[in-house]
Design a protein around this motif. Structure first.
Motif: not given
Lengths: 364, 460
Positions: A6, A8, A13, A15-16, A18-22, A25-26, B181, B185, B427-428, B433, B437, B441
């Protein structure tokens, strides 16, 4: 995938991603949870839910009694706090020729009780009988009255609204927990002990007389009731100046009940040892409240007012009590029987209950 | 509209973000969207507050415009007086009149002036703008940009107190620039962490502290250990409530492409009052230093003047929190403590670090007991009980959440800060995520259980 990762970089993967996944998923989780609420419908109040039998799957009666209050399986209700919980519908049904749901719940404030009754009224056009246990929350005076008996314990107001299924507050952790339990019940994986008519005994286990007395008197030997010290003589003006905020709630609740509904209000039988001694301020406050309610019920047809909060064979029989205010199953049965006998006789029963209410138009 | 309300999380924020990013390439339009959203945000509390809010912004901007055209310094002084008058009338008029009436033993009926939400924050921000403009008149900005600077909803109600130079330069930047992004994030992470601090820690702690303070106010007494329990709970609650709000504000700023200043840096690790004010509500400390302490002379005119200035600054800081004598006493306590701390440091004496921390925290917790009390009489009850002057009864009401309290104390004392974790360490990663998430919730579901409560600093 260790926790070290987390902190490193991982070039694939970004940030783009990450953001879309987050976000995805939410949104999916929200959709899933909302769908689960609507389909499982733990409180049986949503319009598009799975057609399957549901049960009160937790002791959160503030939530699950709403399901019973909406149910057409009942035409009569028992309202009150924990002191009315020992009234068993199976005993009262044949006596009153009704189908009762016991909608009382622990530590219910006057406001919460009135909300429960309103919900029942909203969902039933023909209500045969309402039995309503009045305890201390009703005769609290202005300084001590609280809208909620337990401010730290939540009352789900949204569940008492007509369009509860649209309410945003339905997205909550209790609903989630109850949905899971309800699903387990539907699938037959889990059984719950809570009665389908709202009755679940307050007495979870049998107790010896010594144990009961310990809870009543703080000692295994019965003690003499304390006397008022000093005795206070309240003037008529002082009594008239007392303000009972719950009185207005009681009035408006009675106004909502159909005229041909039989209404039985009763002051609950606190153990005599714990009733305030005659001449004390508290006793006179209670007396004044009883007087006000007895005047109030004059305005409502088919209304009885009974008083069990007196010195009587019931309130001095220790085996009937689990503690100073709650009765045993046996005690509950005695009270239910006396409610029936007194309302049918339209009179007090010597040494057991005082009949305070008018009944002249009971059977018109 | 509260950051922790469903209407904000599920409706207002997504709608504003969508509208903002639909016009992101056009500066005037995206600033207009944000300004409009901010006015809706403010008006949602009570639309009757909007005229005063708008007049305050318009009045200040006109003064700034006039100054930019004429460079008459008296205009800036006049502008600052205008702001102080506004806050004086709406926040302090009743308090001052009550105090005068009390001294003169006169009965009076309060005027019942409604306190406009966030007036302490948006007034300070406008004073800061005028004061900075005096030094750099070229920093004058058009009305739209100025209105957004004052009204920007993430920091409108309770800060951070932003200097115009910090934020207005960012107006020119397209939010969809490199790092877009990452900002989205990290902004979301900070918002979620702040929400968790508020909902999962501060609110449960409040349910322990508040009844105890209320009981002390009603009965005029409280047990020794209950007084400490209430005060320690409140100390941790205040940190999580306010730092939670600040995390959410900074996070929201990032979502729109703006970096707002941080407000907290592990304040409860402080070993002295002076260190504390460098770590606690840092944007207020900075404001007090730059616009009160230094203009009044600071350390430039000798020790005595410095002590007086320090004391006045902290007294005013106390009163800034609210129109009440408990806040004034809080300010006096901190003013005196800073003076003593300053003299102590000059003397060259040093306490061992753990002892210094203990002395400071005891003082701070005591000062917060005064701060939280409903009135001076209750504050006296609390302080007397805390120091055993009313006996040392240990029996407590019980029922408090030791685990939560200890966890809260540890996080507040040891850190790390949210901003350190989010901006420096994380880090991503897919697991991240999933974790955020689920956390989001769970926290939102918890809000549904209990409803949402106001942030403590909203009342200031």
């Amino acid at each position: 995938m260790g926790i070290r990762n987390l902190f490193t970089s991982n070039s694939s993967f970004t940030w783009k991603v990450y953001w879309k996944g987050f976000v995805a998923l939410s949104l999916l989780l929200c959709l899933f949870i909302y769908s689960a609420f609507y389909l499982i419908d733990p409180y049986n109040c949503y319009p598009f839910s799975i057609k399957a039998p549901r049960a009160p799957v937790s002791s959160d009666a503030r939530y699950f009694h709403t399901m019973l209050a909406r149910s057409k399986a009942f035409d009569s209700a028992i309202i009150g706090a924990s002191t009315a919980r020992e009234l068993r519908p199976v005993q009262l049904n044949p006596l009153f020729q009704s189908r009762f749901a016991n909608l009382s719940f622990n530590a219910a404030s006057a406001y919460e009780q009135s909300k429960m009754l309103s919900l029942f009224v909203d969902h039933h056009q023909a209500i045969k009988t309402v039995i309503w246990g009045l305890d201390f929350v009703w005769y609290k005076t202005e300084d001590t009255y609280t809208k909620f008996a337990r401010p730290d314990e939540d009352f789900p107001e949204w569940l008492y609204s007509a369009d509860c299924w649209k309410h945003p507050m339905s997205f909550n952790l209790k609903n989630f927990e109850h949905s899971v339990n309800q699903l387990w019940y539907m699938l037959g994986f889990k059984h719950f002990k809570y009665g389908l008519d709202g009755y679940t005994t307050y007495a979870r286990r049998s107790m010896s007389l010594d144990e009961k007395r310990l809870r009543i008197y703080g000692s295994t030997t019965p003690l003499e009731k304390r006397v008022a010290d000093p005795e206070i003589a309240m003037s008529a003006e002082q009594r008239a100046a007392l303000v009972f905020p719950a009185e207005a709630i009681l009035r408006s609740s009675l106004e909502r009940l159909p005229a041909n509904t039989e209404k039985v209000l009763f002051f609950v039988p606190y153990h005599f040892y714990h009733q305030p001694p005659d001449g004390s301020y508290e006793a006179q406050v209670i007396q004044e409240f009883k007087r006000r309610v007895s005047l109030l019920v004059q305005h409502f047809p088919k209304t009885h007012l009974l008083d069990f909060m007196i010195h009587s064979d019931i309130t001095t029989t220790d085996p009937y009590y689990l503690d100073k205010v709650h009765t045993t199953v046996e005690g509950g049965a005695v009270i239910a029987r006396d409610i029936y006998r007194s309302t049918r006789a339209k009179a007090s029963i010597e040494g057991r209950v005082h009949y305070l209410g008018q009944i002249q138009n009971l059977y018109r | 509209m509260l950051f922790n309300s469903y209407v904000f999380i599920a409706l207002f924020l997504p709608a504003t973000l969508i509208a903002y990013y639909l016009v992101h390439h056009h500066k005037a339009k995206r600033l207009a969207v944000l300004a409009a959203a901010s006015f809706i945000f403010y008006g949602y509390w009570d639309y009757r507050l909007l005229p005063l809010f708008t007049c305050s912004i318009l009045g200040n901007w006109l003064i700034a415009l006039w100054y930019a055209q004429t460079l008459r310094k008296s205009l800036i002084t006049g502008g600052i007086v205008f702001n102080l008058l506004l806050i004086g009338i709406f926040k302090y008029a009743d308090f001052l009149a009550d105090s005068v009436a009390w001294v003169a033993a006169i009965e009076r009926t309060p005027w019942g002036i409604v306190l406009p939400l966030g007036i302490s924050f948006f007034t300070f921000q406008q004073i800061s703008f005028l004061a900075d403009l005096k030094k750099n008149p070229e920093n004058f900005r058009p009305l739209g940009e100025y209105a957004l600077y004052v009204s920007f909803f993430p920091q409108l109600i309770a800060g951070p107190i932003v200097r115009s130079s910090e934020i207005m330069a960012q107006y020119d930047l397209d939010p969809v620039r490199p790092g877009f992004y990452e900002r989205l994030s990290k902004g979301t992470m900070l918002f979620i962490i702040g929400l968790m601090k508020k909902v999962l820690v501060a609110d449960p702690l409040a349910s322990i502290a508040s009844p105890l303070f209320d009981r002390a106010a009603q009965s005029g007494s409280i047990l020794f250990c209950d007084a400490w329990l209430a005060s320690i709970n409140y100390t941790v609650q205040l940190y999580f409530d306010f730092s939670g709000y600040s995390d959410m504000a900074v996070g929201l700023g990032l979502l729109f492409g703006y970096q707002l200043p941080y407000n907290f840096n592990i304040p409860y690790i402080s070993k002295s009052i002076s260190e504390f004010w460098l770590r606690w509500h840092m944007t207020l400390s900075r404001f007090l230093r730059d616009y009160l302490y230094i203009p009044m002379g600071g350390s430039r005119y000798g020790l005595t003047r410095q002590m007086v200035v320090l004391f006045i600054t902290m007294f005013l800081a106390g009163l800034w929190h609210g129109a009440g004598w408990t806040y004034a006493v809080f300010g006096v306590m901190h003013g005196l403590a800073l003076c003593i701390n300053h003299l102590w440091r000059r003397s060259g004496c040093r306490l061992p670090a753990p002892l210094a921390w203990l002395v400071f925290m005891s003082f701070f917790i005591t000062s917060l007991a005064v701060f939280r009390s409903a009135d001076i009489a209750t504050a006296m009850v609390m302080v007397r009980s805390m120091y055993g002057l009313d006996g040392l009864t240990m029996a407590s009401i019980g029922g408090y959440n030791e685990g939560l309290l200890i966890a809260g104390v540890l996080i507040a004392m040891v850190g790390p800060t949210s901003q350190d974790v989010v901006t420096q360490k994380l880090r991503p990663h897919p697991a991240l995520a999933v974790a955020f998430s689920l956390a989001a919730i769970y926290t939102v579901l918890t809000i549904g259980n209990h409803g949402y409560s106001e942030f403590i600093y909203f009342q200031f």
